[in-house]
Design an enzyme around this catalytic site. Structure first.
Site, PDB file in Angstrom:
ATOM      1  N   ASP A  50      12.367   4.965  50.261  1.00 13.76           N
ATOM      2  CA  ASP A  50      13.091   3.736  49.950  1.00 13.76           C
ATOM      3  C   ASP A  50      14.572   4.009  49.694  1.00 13.76           C
ATOM      4  O   ASP A  50      14.965   5.123  49.344  1.00 13.76           O
ATOM      5  CB  ASP A  50      12.493   3.065  48.712  1.00 13.76           C
ATOM      6  CG  ASP A  50      11.317   2.156  49.045  1.00 13.76           C
ATOM      7  OD1 ASP A  50      11.118   1.869  50.232  1.00 13.76           O
ATOM      8  OD2 ASP A  50      10.611   1.754  48.114  1.00 13.76           O
ATOM      9  N   LYS A  72      14.654  -0.831  51.664  1.00 14.33           N
ATOM     10  CA  LYS A  72      14.233  -2.139  51.167  1.00 14.33           C
ATOM     11  C   LYS A  72      15.025  -2.425  49.905  1.00 14.33           C
ATOM     12  O   LYS A  72      14.809  -1.805  48.869  1.00 14.33           O
ATOM     13  CB  LYS A  72      12.728  -2.177  50.861  1.00 14.33           C
ATOM     14  CG  LYS A  72      11.849  -2.029  52.088  1.00 14.33           C
ATOM     15  CD  LYS A  72      10.422  -2.438  51.821  1.00 14.33           C
ATOM     16  CE  LYS A  72      10.268  -3.928  51.782  1.00 14.33           C
ATOM     17  NZ  LYS A  72      10.567  -4.581  53.063  1.00 14.33           N
ATOM     18  N   MET A 189      15.672  -7.340  39.756  1.00 10.08           N
ATOM     19  CA  MET A 189      16.162  -8.113  40.906  1.00 10.08           C
ATOM     20  C   MET A 189      16.610  -9.517  40.495  1.00 10.08           C
ATOM     21  O   MET A 189      16.338 -10.505  41.174  1.00 10.08           O
ATOM     22  CB  MET A 189      15.082  -8.195  41.998  1.00 10.08           C
ATOM     23  CG  MET A 189      14.678  -6.836  42.560  1.00 10.08           C
ATOM     24  SD  MET A 189      13.233  -6.895  43.657  1.00 10.08           S
ATOM     25  CE  MET A 189      11.902  -7.060  42.452  1.00 10.08           C
TER      26      MET A 189
END
Length: 282
Positions: A50, A72, A189
């Site tokens: 990642d 990602k 996030m």
């Protein structure tokens, strides 16, 4: 329902049976890897990595290992999840020792559950190795716990980014629950939707509720901003805090100010600085 039997390539009449391990790389500092994670990384022949995994962690891979970056990251161009899962199955069926290397923990907003389900449906058993998640590491590096019996009875990890078609978190309900139950909120996030989160949480939490935003947890460039819920979005904009960051909300955050005493503070009470050094036993 029976699981399909995977096909394996053969060499000299012997089936090459690969393996698959989901490994949590932690927040970035390679010294925060578990021993089990380190051994898995070193033994891998293929690593699917990642974006949030640091180069220092990847450096532990064997020189002969094939490293495939499958980025990602919210708000950026990402490798499709279906393509990543296809790569994993193909590599295992080719006899590779596959490690899916993820930032933080595979089972904390890392889509590890989806990958395990897909691999098991293909007849592949999966091992999962936990990593230290950024919300925990970030507060620890600031010398402050996520729970403290004087300030918090528990902690909630929640995502600020909903998948397409999903209404996402009911922030108003969460605010009421957090206040009634004395809970710390750790939001992953959430930077891009900070204004919406702030507005919704203010329906149940005081504007004076302490908040800290921590960017690039555990890396040399880590920095944080101390603020309040009422000033959350303005602080993020002013200090230009971006992804990857975690937002921690609750009374325990008041301990960050004490732990970082002496750091430069702005006139509005916001502190923007790298984490203080921690003393290690031994």
């Amino acid at each position: 329902m029976t699981r399909p039997t995977p096909t394996f390539h053969t060499q000299g009449g012997t089936a090459l049976r690969g393996t698959c391990t989901l490994v949590g790389a932690g927040p970035g500092d390679p010294e925060l890897l578990t021993l089990k994670a380190l051994k898995a990384i070193q033994a891998a022949s293929v690593l699917l990595v990642d974006d949030l995994v640091s180069d220092e962690v990847i450096a532990h891979a064997a020189p002969t290992a094939r490293i495939v970056h499958v980025g990602k990251r919210g708000g950026c161009k990402s490798t499709p999840q279906a393509f990543i899962e296809k790569l994993m199955v193909m590599a295992v069926n080719e006899g590779e020792n596959v490690v899916r290397l993820k930032g933080g923990d595979p089972f904390i907003f890392g889509r590890g559950g989806e990958e395990v389900e897909h691999l098991r449906a293909a007849g592949i058993e999966v091992t999962v190795i936990n990593g230290i998640t950024a919300g925990l590491a970030g507060m620890t590096l600031l010398g402050t716990p996520l729970t403290h019996r004087e300030h918090a009875h528990g902690v909630i990890f929640v995502t600020g980014h909903a998948k397409p078609g999903d209404a996402g978190t009911d922030w108003r309900q969460l605010a009421a629950t957090a206040r009634a139950a004395k809970l710390t909120l750790v939001i992953y996030m959430g930077v891009s939707s900070a204004q919406h989160i702030q507005d919704e949480l203010l329906t149940g939490l005081p504007a004076s509720t302490p908040v800290v935003v921590i960017q690039h947890v555990s890396l040399p460039c880590q920095r944080h901003a101390l603020t309040t819920l009422g000033e959350l979005h303005a602080t993020i904009e002013r200090e230009q805090l971006g992804s990857p960051s975690v937002i921690v909300i609750g009374d325990v955050v008041s301990g960050v100010a004490a732990a970082t005493q002496g750091l430069a503070s702005a006139t509005d009470g916001t502190t923007i600085a790298p984490p203080p050094p921690l003393r290690h036993a031994g």
